[in-house]
Scaffold this active site. Sequence first.
Site, PDB file in Angstrom:
ATOM      1  N   ASN A   8      39.077   4.515  -0.905  1.00 36.53           N
ATOM      2  CA  ASN A   8      37.706   4.014  -0.838  1.00 36.53           C
ATOM      3  C   ASN A   8      37.635   2.499  -0.654  1.00 36.53           C
ATOM      4  O   ASN A   8      36.580   1.910  -0.798  1.00 36.53           O
ATOM      5  CB  ASN A   8      36.919   4.448  -2.077  1.00 36.53           C
ATOM      6  N   CYS A   9      38.739   1.864  -0.316  1.00 34.05           N
ATOM      7  CA  CYS A   9      38.791   0.411  -0.084  1.00 34.05           C
ATOM      8  C   CYS A   9      38.451   0.133   1.386  1.00 34.05           C
ATOM      9  O   CYS A   9      39.097   0.659   2.294  1.00 34.05           O
ATOM     10  CB  CYS A   9      40.189  -0.101  -0.421  1.00 34.05           C
TER      11      CYS A   9
END
Length: 106
Positions: A8-9
């Site tokens: 999710n970066c």
Amino acid sequence: MQIYGLKNCDTCRKALKALPGATLVDVRADGVPDAVLAQAHATFGDALVNTRSTTWRQLDDTARQQPPLDLIKATPSVMKRPLIAVGDQLFLGWNKDVEAEVQSRL
């Protein structure tokens, strides 16, 4: 080619999109192999720990005093991301210079 980061970066997603042959290894779920982590620490030193992250700011002083490798193993999200492994070469972070260097190795 492996990209060690978080799924999710945003920065890791940008690197993955620019490097279609790469595989994302989620450091929270899978961790970073000890050999890769040791090589990364030897190459990048204390820069491997992201001291500007929210995770770092939430750590207490005792946790911050841990050796970097122990800290990353205990709290993987404190590692600067992405860590990109191309063959036996490692790259840390994602910007135009890193992207050009990685592309030149392919």
